[in-house]
Design a protein around this motif. Structure first.
Motif, PDB file in Angstrom:
ATOM      1  N   ILE A 187      19.515  45.442 -52.738  1.00 27.98           N
ATOM      2  CA  ILE A 187      20.302  45.511 -51.503  1.00 27.98           C
ATOM      3  C   ILE A 187      19.336  45.434 -50.326  1.00 27.98           C
ATOM      4  CG2 ILE A 187      21.740  47.011 -50.069  1.00 27.98           C
ATOM      5  CD1 ILE A 187      23.012  48.030 -52.701  1.00 27.98           C
ATOM      6  N   GLY A 188      19.523  44.437 -49.478  1.00 29.86           N
ATOM      7  CA  GLY A 188      18.603  44.230 -48.372  1.00 29.86           C
ATOM      8  C   GLY A 188      19.069  44.798 -47.056  1.00 29.86           C
ATOM      9  N   HIS A 189      20.347  45.142 -46.945  1.00 26.84           N
ATOM     10  CA  HIS A 189      20.884  45.673 -45.702  1.00 26.84           C
ATOM     11  C   HIS A 189      22.190  46.383 -46.018  1.00 26.84           C
ATOM     12  CE1 HIS A 189      21.256  45.962 -41.357  1.00 26.84           C
ATOM     13  NE2 HIS A 189      22.465  45.426 -41.382  1.00 26.84           N
ATOM     14  N   VAL A 190      22.484  47.443 -45.264  1.00 24.42           N
ATOM     15  CA  VAL A 190      23.710  48.214 -45.437  1.00 24.42           C
ATOM     16  C   VAL A 190      24.463  48.213 -44.115  1.00 24.42           C
ATOM     17  CG1 VAL A 190      24.656  50.520 -45.884  1.00 24.42           C
ATOM     18  CG2 VAL A 190      22.727  49.680 -47.247  1.00 24.42           C
ATOM     19  N   GLN A 191      25.790  48.110 -44.181  1.00 26.55           N
ATOM     20  CA  GLN A 191      26.626  48.220 -42.989  1.00 26.55           C
ATOM     21  C   GLN A 191      27.746  49.220 -43.230  1.00 26.55           C
ATOM     22  OE1 GLN A 191      27.595  44.016 -42.441  1.00 26.55           O
ATOM     23  NE2 GLN A 191      26.238  43.928 -40.660  1.00 26.55           N
ATOM     24  N   VAL A 192      28.220  49.840 -42.143  1.00 27.82           N
ATOM     25  CA  VAL A 192      29.222  50.891 -42.274  1.00 27.82           C
ATOM     26  C   VAL A 192      30.308  50.735 -41.211  1.00 27.82           C
ATOM     27  CG1 VAL A 192      27.593  52.538 -43.274  1.00 27.82           C
ATOM     28  CG2 VAL A 192      27.924  52.494 -40.788  1.00 27.82           C
ATOM     29  N   ALA A 193      31.493  51.213 -41.572  1.00 24.84           N
ATOM     30  CA  ALA A 193      32.633  51.318 -40.663  1.00 24.84           C
ATOM     31  C   ALA A 193      33.679  52.173 -41.358  1.00 24.84           C
ATOM     32  CB  ALA A 193      33.220  49.947 -40.326  1.00 24.84           C
ATOM     33  N   GLY A 194      34.516  52.819 -40.576  1.00 27.96           N
ATOM     34  CA  GLY A 194      35.599  53.604 -41.150  1.00 27.96           C
ATOM     35  C   GLY A 194      36.608  52.717 -41.868  1.00 27.96           C
ATOM     36  N   CYS A 243      25.719  49.428 -37.805  1.00 27.01           N
ATOM     37  CA  CYS A 243      26.982  50.032 -37.360  1.00 27.01           C
ATOM     38  C   CYS A 243      27.899  48.912 -36.890  1.00 27.01           C
ATOM     39  CB  CYS A 243      26.711  51.037 -36.244  1.00 27.01           C
ATOM     40  SG  CYS A 243      25.569  52.350 -36.743  1.00 27.01           S
ATOM     41  N   GLU A 244      28.622  48.328 -37.838  1.00 24.11           N
ATOM     42  CA  GLU A 244      29.462  47.169 -37.563  1.00 24.11           C
ATOM     43  C   GLU A 244      30.926  47.620 -37.572  1.00 24.11           C
ATOM     44  OE1 GLU A 244      29.513  42.530 -38.948  1.00 24.11           O
ATOM     45  OE2 GLU A 244      29.944  44.028 -40.479  1.00 24.11           O
ATOM     46  N   TYR A 245      31.312  48.303 -36.517  1.00 20.99           N
ATOM     47  CA  TYR A 245      32.680  48.799 -36.430  1.00 20.99           C
ATOM     48  C   TYR A 245      33.254  48.545 -35.047  1.00 20.99           C
ATOM     49  CZ  TYR A 245      30.566  52.927 -34.168  1.00 20.99           C
ATOM     50  OH  TYR A 245      29.873  53.765 -33.332  1.00 20.99           O
ATOM     51  N   ARG A 246      34.575  48.663 -34.942  1.00 21.72           N
ATOM     52  CA  ARG A 246      35.269  48.484 -33.669  1.00 21.72           C
ATOM     53  C   ARG A 246      35.558  49.856 -33.082  1.00 21.72           C
ATOM     54  NH1 ARG A 246      38.282  45.069 -37.205  1.00 21.72           N
ATOM     55  NH2 ARG A 246      37.703  42.864 -36.954  1.00 21.72           N
ATOM     56  N   PRO A 247      34.915  50.222 -31.990  1.00 20.78           N
ATOM     57  CA  PRO A 247      35.165  51.542 -31.402  1.00 20.78           C
ATOM     58  C   PRO A 247      36.634  51.720 -31.035  1.00 20.78           C
ATOM     59  CG  PRO A 247      33.213  50.516 -30.444  1.00 20.78           C
ATOM     60  CD  PRO A 247      33.894  49.457 -31.254  1.00 20.78           C
ATOM     61  N   GLN A 248      37.113  52.949 -31.216  1.00 18.47           N
ATOM     62  CA  GLN A 248      38.498  53.241 -30.849  1.00 18.47           C
ATOM     63  C   GLN A 248      38.689  53.260 -29.339  1.00 18.47           C
ATOM     64  OE1 GLN A 248      40.680  56.134 -33.555  1.00 18.47           O
ATOM     65  NE2 GLN A 248      38.568  56.770 -33.912  1.00 18.47           N
ATOM     66  N   GLY A 249      37.621  53.568 -28.616  1.00 21.14           N
ATOM     67  CA  GLY A 249      37.641  53.569 -27.161  1.00 21.14           C
ATOM     68  C   GLY A 249      36.311  53.051 -26.659  1.00 21.14           C
ATOM     69  N   ALA A 250      35.773  53.694 -25.636  1.00 19.49           N
ATOM     70  CA  ALA A 250      34.447  53.324 -25.152  1.00 19.49           C
ATOM     71  C   ALA A 250      33.413  53.622 -26.235  1.00 19.49           C
ATOM     72  CB  ALA A 250      34.123  54.091 -23.883  1.00 19.49           C
ATOM     73  N   THR A 251      32.452  52.731 -26.393  1.00 22.91           N
ATOM     74  CA  THR A 251      31.456  52.878 -27.461  1.00 22.91           C
ATOM     75  C   THR A 251      30.764  54.228 -27.394  1.00 22.91           C
ATOM     76  OG1 THR A 251      31.066  50.497 -27.521  1.00 22.91           O
ATOM     77  CG2 THR A 251      29.353  51.909 -28.449  1.00 22.91           C
ATOM     78  N   ARG A 252      30.249  54.594 -26.231  1.00 18.56           N
ATOM     79  CA  ARG A 252      29.467  55.815 -26.101  1.00 18.56           C
ATOM     80  C   ARG A 252      30.291  57.049 -26.423  1.00 18.56           C
ATOM     81  NH1 ARG A 252      26.211  54.890 -21.328  1.00 18.56           N
ATOM     82  NH2 ARG A 252      24.891  53.860 -22.895  1.00 18.56           N
ATOM     83  N   ALA A 253      31.553  57.039 -26.052  1.00 17.90           N
ATOM     84  CA  ALA A 253      32.411  58.194 -26.311  1.00 17.90           C
ATOM     85  C   ALA A 253      32.621  58.420 -27.799  1.00 17.90           C
ATOM     86  CB  ALA A 253      33.752  58.003 -25.617  1.00 17.90           C
ATOM     87  N   GLY A 254      32.451  57.384 -28.607  1.00 14.68           N
ATOM     88  CA  GLY A 254      32.678  57.518 -30.036  1.00 14.68           C
ATOM     89  C   GLY A 254      31.431  57.726 -30.868  1.00 14.68           C
ATOM     90  N   LEU A 255      30.292  58.004 -30.226  1.00 11.79           N
ATOM     91  CA  LEU A 255      29.027  58.128 -30.964  1.00 11.79           C
ATOM     92  C   LEU A 255      28.691  59.557 -31.389  1.00 11.79           C
ATOM     93  CD1 LEU A 255      26.716  55.621 -29.033  1.00 11.79           C
ATOM     94  CD2 LEU A 255      27.706  55.340 -31.315  1.00 11.79           C
ATOM     95  N   GLY A 256      29.643  60.456 -31.282  1.00 14.55           N
ATOM     96  CA  GLY A 256      29.369  61.824 -31.717  1.00 14.55           C
ATOM     97  C   GLY A 256      28.942  61.916 -33.166  1.00 14.55           C
ATOM     98  N   TRP A 257      29.472  61.037 -34.014  1.00 18.24           N
ATOM     99  CA  TRP A 257      29.120  61.052 -35.437  1.00 18.24           C
ATOM    100  C   TRP A 257      27.643  60.769 -35.661  1.00 18.24           C
ATOM    101  CZ3 TRP A 257      26.829  57.012 -37.993  1.00 18.24           C
ATOM    102  CH2 TRP A 257      26.815  55.787 -37.329  1.00 18.24           C
TER     103      TRP A 257
END
Length: 262
Positions: free
Chosen positions: A200-207, A239-253
């Protein structure tokens, strides 16, 4: 701890693409990826990377006419010359950006194309791509993509990707493990990581299922991040996901993981 890369195609859409490098760096990212960089000169992207102290981790070889529904050329019989031109363009960009990974998209062959013919085309194009990329010190990646998001895409399963990797037999051909796509198609994420981590050369994540932040949905990403450490994975996690709102607001995780890597 995993090294996280912001996907600048999906994240930070509040600002123009070239401004997203600065935004990502200000939030603690040290790597970035994107789908396609070709709308902007490679030297200008390199300047943005250097100014922000970022590494370009990954981008895709041009997929053909994206607006017309094309999603890659590598498994399309009769398009070999166009694929080779796209590969050379990608290698030029990768050299300028210092990027060591290129994702080759298989594409959507269409119902009229025999699957064995598409497979043979894909394998031959990957062998060519791996040979050309090896001279640049670059790894070629292939990614199984779920048919719900991309109907008709040629490569959907992890086992098929690894079988193709073995068939081509190039040391610099690896599989891109997108946990979002894998969970939708087949699940069993931890077992697949344990079985194939060396390839595996790369990993991507999203909910899952909505492709939002990784702390939403059905996948236990803290467990998987810990498993990547246990398995000795040293690559990046995109981190290849679509933020639910503003990107920065969703970075708590992300904040606990960034603190752990400082």
């Amino acid at each position: 701890m995993p090294r996280f890369a912001a996907n600048l195609t999906l994240l930070y859409q509040e600002v123009p693409f070239l401004d997203r490098f600065r935004e990502a760096a200000s939030d603690g990212f040290r790597g970035v990826e994107c789908l396609f960089p070709y709308e902007h000169p490679a030297q200008e992207i390199r300047r943005r990377l250097d100014d922000a102290g970022l590494t370009q981790v990954l981008f895709n070889v041009s997929p053909g006419d994206w607006a017309a529904g094309e999603r890659g050329l590598a498994a399309l019989p009769g398009r070999e010359a166009q694929f080779r031109d796209a590969l050379e363009q990608a290698l030029d960009y990768a050299d300028t950006l210092g990027c060591r990974n290129l994702h080759v998209m298989a594409g959507i062959p269409g119902r009229s194309v025999d699957r064995s013919t598409a497979h043979a085309t894909f394998a031959a194009n990957l062998a060519h791509a791996a040979e050309r990329a090896a001279a640049h010190g670059i790894t070629i990646l292939i990614e199984p993509i779920n048919p719900r998001d991309m109907p008709g895409y040629f490569l959907n399963r992890q086992d098929d990707a690894h079988a193709l990797r073995q068939e081509v037999g190039a040391a610099n051909l690896k599989v891109q493990f997108d946990a979002y796509h894998c969970q939708i198609v087949e699940g069993d994420l931890a077992v697949k990581l344990r079985q194939q981590i060396a390839h595996i050369g790369h990993v991507q994540v999203a909910g899952v299922p909505a492709r939002h932040e990784p702390d939403t949905g059905e996948v236990n990403y803290p467990f998987l991040f810990g498993l990547l450490d246990e398995l000795g994975y040293t690559g990046w996690v995109g981190c290849e996901y679509r933020p639910q709102g503003a990107t920065r607001a969703g970075l708590g995780w992300l904040k606990p993981w960034l603190r752990a890597t400082r």
